[in-house]
Scaffold this active site. Structure first.
Site, PDB file in Angstrom:
ATOM      1  N   PRO A  39       1.392 -29.199 -36.228  1.00 39.58           N
ATOM      2  CA  PRO A  39       0.288 -30.160 -36.111  1.00 39.58           C
ATOM      3  C   PRO A  39      -0.130 -30.710 -37.468  1.00 39.58           C
ATOM      4  O   PRO A  39      -0.077 -30.021 -38.485  1.00 39.58           O
ATOM      5  CB  PRO A  39      -0.831 -29.329 -35.485  1.00 39.58           C
ATOM      6  CG  PRO A  39      -0.139 -28.213 -34.793  1.00 39.58           C
ATOM      7  CD  PRO A  39       1.065 -27.903 -35.637  1.00 39.58           C
ATOM      8  N   GLU A  40      -0.531 -31.967 -37.448  1.00 38.92           N
ATOM      9  CA  GLU A  40      -1.040 -32.608 -38.654  1.00 38.92           C
ATOM     10  C   GLU A  40      -2.546 -32.345 -38.758  1.00 38.92           C
ATOM     11  O   GLU A  40      -3.181 -31.848 -37.817  1.00 38.92           O
ATOM     12  CB  GLU A  40      -0.780 -34.111 -38.595  1.00 38.92           C
ATOM     13  CG  GLU A  40       0.628 -34.484 -38.172  1.00 38.92           C
ATOM     14  CD  GLU A  40       1.582 -34.699 -39.328  1.00 38.92           C
ATOM     15  OE1 GLU A  40       1.140 -35.117 -40.401  1.00 38.92           O
ATOM     16  OE2 GLU A  40       2.780 -34.471 -39.137  1.00 38.92           O
ATOM     17  N   LYS A  97      -4.571 -27.332 -42.130  1.00 39.38           N
ATOM     18  CA  LYS A  97      -3.969 -27.033 -40.834  1.00 39.38           C
ATOM     19  C   LYS A  97      -4.444 -25.692 -40.274  1.00 39.38           C
ATOM     20  O   LYS A  97      -3.871 -25.182 -39.311  1.00 39.38           O
ATOM     21  CB  LYS A  97      -2.443 -27.055 -40.964  1.00 39.38           C
ATOM     22  CG  LYS A  97      -1.906 -28.409 -41.414  1.00 39.38           C
ATOM     23  CD  LYS A  97      -0.400 -28.373 -41.523  1.00 39.38           C
ATOM     24  CE  LYS A  97       0.135 -29.698 -42.048  1.00 39.38           C
ATOM     25  NZ  LYS A  97       1.612 -29.713 -42.133  1.00 39.38           N
ATOM     26  N   ARG A 138      13.719 -31.371 -42.282  1.00 35.86           N
ATOM     27  CA  ARG A 138      12.759 -32.045 -41.413  1.00 35.86           C
ATOM     28  C   ARG A 138      13.162 -33.502 -41.266  1.00 35.86           C
ATOM     29  O   ARG A 138      13.488 -34.163 -42.256  1.00 35.86           O
ATOM     30  CB  ARG A 138      11.352 -31.967 -41.995  1.00 35.86           C
ATOM     31  CG  ARG A 138      10.873 -30.544 -42.231  1.00 35.86           C
ATOM     32  CD  ARG A 138       9.435 -30.518 -42.616  1.00 35.86           C
ATOM     33  NE  ARG A 138       8.994 -29.186 -42.999  1.00 35.86           N
ATOM     34  CZ  ARG A 138       7.727 -28.821 -43.127  1.00 35.86           C
ATOM     35  NH1 ARG A 138       6.774 -29.712 -42.919  1.00 35.86           N
ATOM     36  NH2 ARG A 138       7.399 -27.595 -43.468  1.00 35.86           N
TER      37      ARG A 138
END
Length: 258
Positions: free
Chosen positions: A2-3, A51, A238
């Protein structure tokens, strides 16, 4: 993973449901804290830090959680069916008379003294969506290693907290630089922190599926700015997206167009 905007949204949901209310149920399903009982204590607030999620509880306690790739907190009303996953994936239950918050697949869950919070979040740089945001400090952190690729520097939470893989690609698009460009070679590098903060602030009120996206996940589709096909390649394992025409600097030559 998650950002920062997604974590901010999760914190707001939890805070709205739990803050100021007495815990009537407490179940931490991790071996180290399985015997901890928080019932009878009041939840003071739920605060995002980059985060990380920090649930502050009466008596100087903090329940620290991190969602990483698969974790999620769900909030349910009394009698509502729990739909976040099977029973064996539940790691935490915090219940009040009005709501029950259930943490699924949480890879990080620990109960600590609030005075010890710095042990788990003290390494983080300024939080893009937090009250501690300091653009000058974030920029100094980013420029401390001028040879480092922009994409890597943005993902390093010690520089600034809250940017994930999506907003890494999006920030680079906004400043018209590829993620592989050395940060020291970027003209007016202060644009990076301005763009990153603008993106997270613009998206924190939007559900994750309704983000406005320029390049991320759009491999092979035309760039909204110039029409060139967006490319994708790995950066530190990524997927990273960029427009080879709009963004200057080195690219990954192995990156396919779609």
């Amino acid at each position: 993973m998650p950002e920062g905007d997604t974590v901010w949204q999760a914190a707001r949901r939890l805070h709205t449901a739990l803050a100021g209310r007495l815990l009537t149920r407490s179940d931490l399903r991790v071996p180290r804290f399985a015997t901890a009982d928080l019932t009878g204590r009041t939840v003071l607030d739920v605060t995002p830090r980059g985060k990380h999620l920090l649930t502050h509880i009466e008596g100087g306690l903090t329940l620290h959680s991190h969602l990483r790739m698969e974790g999620a907190w769900k909030v349910y009303a009394p009698g509502e069916r729990w739909r976040g996953g099977p029973e064996h994936q539940i790691r935490a239950i915090l219940g009040t008379a009005e709501h029950t918050a259930v943490g699924y697949r949480l890879p990080v869950l620990e109960l600590l003294r609030t005075s010890d919070e710095e042990r788990v979040v003290g390494h983080l740089g300024p939080d893009l969506l937090g009250p501690d945001w300091d653009a000058a400090t974030a920029l100094r952190n980013l420029l401390a290693d001028p040879a480092r690729p922009i994409g890597e520097a943005l993902l390093d939470q010690r520089n600034l907290a809250g940017v994930g893989n999506i907003f890494k690609s999006e920030t680079c698009f906004l400043v018209r630089a590829t993620p592989w460009l050395a940060i020291g070679d970027l003209p007016s590098p202060e644009r990076l922190v301005v763009a990153a903060k603008k993106l997270l602030e613009a998206n924190r009120e939007r559900p994750g599926g309704s983000r406005r996206i320029y390049v991320y996940g759009r491999a092979g589709r035309p760039c909204a700015r110039c029409g060139t096909s967006i490319r994708v390649a790995d950066q530190d394992d990524r997927p990273t997206y960029w427009c080879p025409r709009c963004q200057s600097g080195p690219g990954c030559q192995s990156g396919p167009a779609g």
